[in-house]
Design a protein around this motif. Structure first.
Motif, PDB file in Angstrom:
ATOM      1  N   LEU A  12       1.191  -1.085   0.351  1.00 22.24           N
ATOM      2  CA  LEU A  12       0.088   0.390   0.184  1.00 22.24           C
ATOM      3  C   LEU A  12       0.816   1.390  -0.115  1.00 22.24           C
ATOM      4  O   LEU A  12       0.477   2.338  -0.956  1.00 22.24           O
ATOM      5  N   THR A  13       2.054   1.020   1.139  1.00 25.76           N
ATOM      6  CA  THR A  13       3.123   2.433   0.631  1.00 25.76           C
ATOM      7  C   THR A  13       3.429   2.575  -0.664  1.00 25.76           C
ATOM      8  O   THR A  13       3.531   3.798  -1.105  1.00 25.76           O
ATOM      9  N   ASN A  14       3.959   1.798  -1.595  1.00 27.92           N
ATOM     10  CA  ASN A  14       4.583   1.945  -2.771  1.00 27.92           C
ATOM     11  C   ASN A  14       3.804   2.259  -3.846  1.00 27.92           C
ATOM     12  O   ASN A  14       4.557   3.267  -4.531  1.00 27.92           O
ATOM     13  N   SER A  15       2.033   1.865  -3.570  1.00 27.96           N
ATOM     14  CA  SER A  15       1.231   2.382  -4.516  1.00 27.96           C
ATOM     15  C   SER A  15       0.486   3.936  -4.077  1.00 27.96           C
ATOM     16  O   SER A  15       0.463   4.027  -5.035  1.00 27.96           O
ATOM     17  N   CYS A  16       0.749   3.648  -2.470  1.00 19.40           N
ATOM     18  CA  CYS A  16      -0.440   4.588  -2.719  1.00 19.40           C
ATOM     19  C   CYS A  16       0.270   5.925  -1.899  1.00 19.40           C
ATOM     20  O   CYS A  16      -0.269   7.533  -0.970  1.00 19.40           O
ATOM     21  N   ILE A  40      -1.096   8.656   3.327  1.00 21.87           N
ATOM     22  CA  ILE A  40       0.146   7.725   4.512  1.00 21.87           C
ATOM     23  C   ILE A  40      -0.021   6.280   5.172  1.00 21.87           C
ATOM     24  O   ILE A  40      -1.885   6.301   5.417  1.00 21.87           O
ATOM     25  N   VAL A  41       0.242   5.793   5.167  1.00 24.15           N
ATOM     26  CA  VAL A  41      -0.633   4.133   5.605  1.00 24.15           C
ATOM     27  C   VAL A  41       0.365   3.849   6.740  1.00 24.15           C
ATOM     28  O   VAL A  41       1.524   4.257   6.948  1.00 24.15           O
ATOM     29  N   PHE A  42      -0.403   3.338   8.153  1.00 26.71           N
ATOM     30  CA  PHE A  42      -0.195   3.013   9.590  1.00 26.71           C
ATOM     31  C   PHE A  42       0.099   1.342   9.547  1.00 26.71           C
ATOM     32  O   PHE A  42      -1.753   1.384   9.244  1.00 26.71           O
ATOM     33  N   VAL A  76      -4.908   1.691  -4.304  1.00 29.09           N
ATOM     34  CA  VAL A  76      -4.898   0.370  -4.121  1.00 29.09           C
ATOM     35  C   VAL A  76      -4.986  -0.755  -5.375  1.00 29.09           C
ATOM     36  O   VAL A  76      -5.641  -0.459  -6.080  1.00 29.09           O
ATOM     37  N   ALA A  77      -4.054  -1.061  -5.015  1.00 27.38           N
ATOM     38  CA  ALA A  77      -4.106  -2.622  -6.483  1.00 27.38           C
ATOM     39  C   ALA A  77      -2.911  -3.381  -6.362  1.00 27.38           C
ATOM     40  O   ALA A  77      -1.768  -3.328  -6.432  1.00 27.38           O
ATOM     41  N   PHE A  78      -3.527  -4.800  -5.921  1.00 23.09           N
ATOM     42  CA  PHE A  78      -2.627  -6.000  -4.837  1.00 23.09           C
ATOM     43  C   PHE A  78      -3.315  -7.404  -5.049  1.00 23.09           C
ATOM     44  O   PHE A  78      -5.061  -6.940  -5.289  1.00 23.09           O
TER      45      PHE A  78
END
Length: 194
Positions: free
Chosen positions: A58-62, A67-69, A178-180
């Protein structure tokens, strides 16, 4: 009813975030659920790897938008409702809810990763609480079945929008970055028990 001399009086009081914040660090994790202090179980190694993989993807794509915690981080929804979601995302335009002590406001997304001891809490209690506090999107991640349940707030309740299996690409209209796949998430933890 008269108190016997050998029995202490047990009094249950509402716990607030301030009470919780003043507790000495005992190395354990807690949530404040409707004014009651709840002890959380330590996450398993598999749970931790799944959480890390999701946070990384999520951090890599967003990262440019959100901010992802990852837990442990307090999400203060009210003085008597303090949760520790496994993951949460906040749009960079709303960074004012990120304070020196916690997240103090409504994130754009919360996610909980199921483990055998958290199923009832994540599927029922937290589903209800997160809807009550109007968190727009809630994910329940099920590593055992390589699945992700995507709930969107519709009115006052969540509606199950999608159930993604191992190879389907997880997407969100609210979070277009988001894309995974769940395969990407669970493969990293495939050899771990639990």
């Amino acid at each position: 009813m008269k108190k016997r001399e050998d029995q202490p009086i047990i009094r249950e009081q509402m716990v607030t975030y301030d009470d919780y914040a003043r507790m000495p660090d005992d190395g354990k994790r807690y949530e404040v659920a409707n004014g009651m202090l709840e002890l959380l179980s330590a996450p398993s190694p598999k749970h931790q790897v799944v959480s890390y993989q999701m946070q990384r993807l999520l951090t890599n794509s967003c990262n440019s938008e959100y901010i992802v915690f990852a837990s442990p981080i307090d999400l203060i929804l009210s003085a008597t409702e303090v949760r520790q979601p496994d993951l949460l995302m906040i749009h960079r335009s709303r960074m004012e809810i990120i304070t020196h002590r916690a997240i103090e406001g409504i994130p754009d997304l919360v996610a909980e990763i199921l483990s055998p001891h958290s199923v009832k809490r994540d599927r029922h209690k937290k589903l209800k609480v997160y809807a009550e506090y109007r968190i727009p999107e809630y994910w329940i991640v099920d590593p055992a079945n390589a699945a992700l349940e995507q709930y969107l707030l519709t009115g006052d309740d969540y509606e199950l929008l999608n159930l993604y299996d191992r190879e389907e690409v997880v997407q969100s209209d609210r979070l277009p970055c988001v894309a995974f796949t769940m395969e990407q998430i669970v493969e990293a933890a495939a050899d771990l028990p639990g």
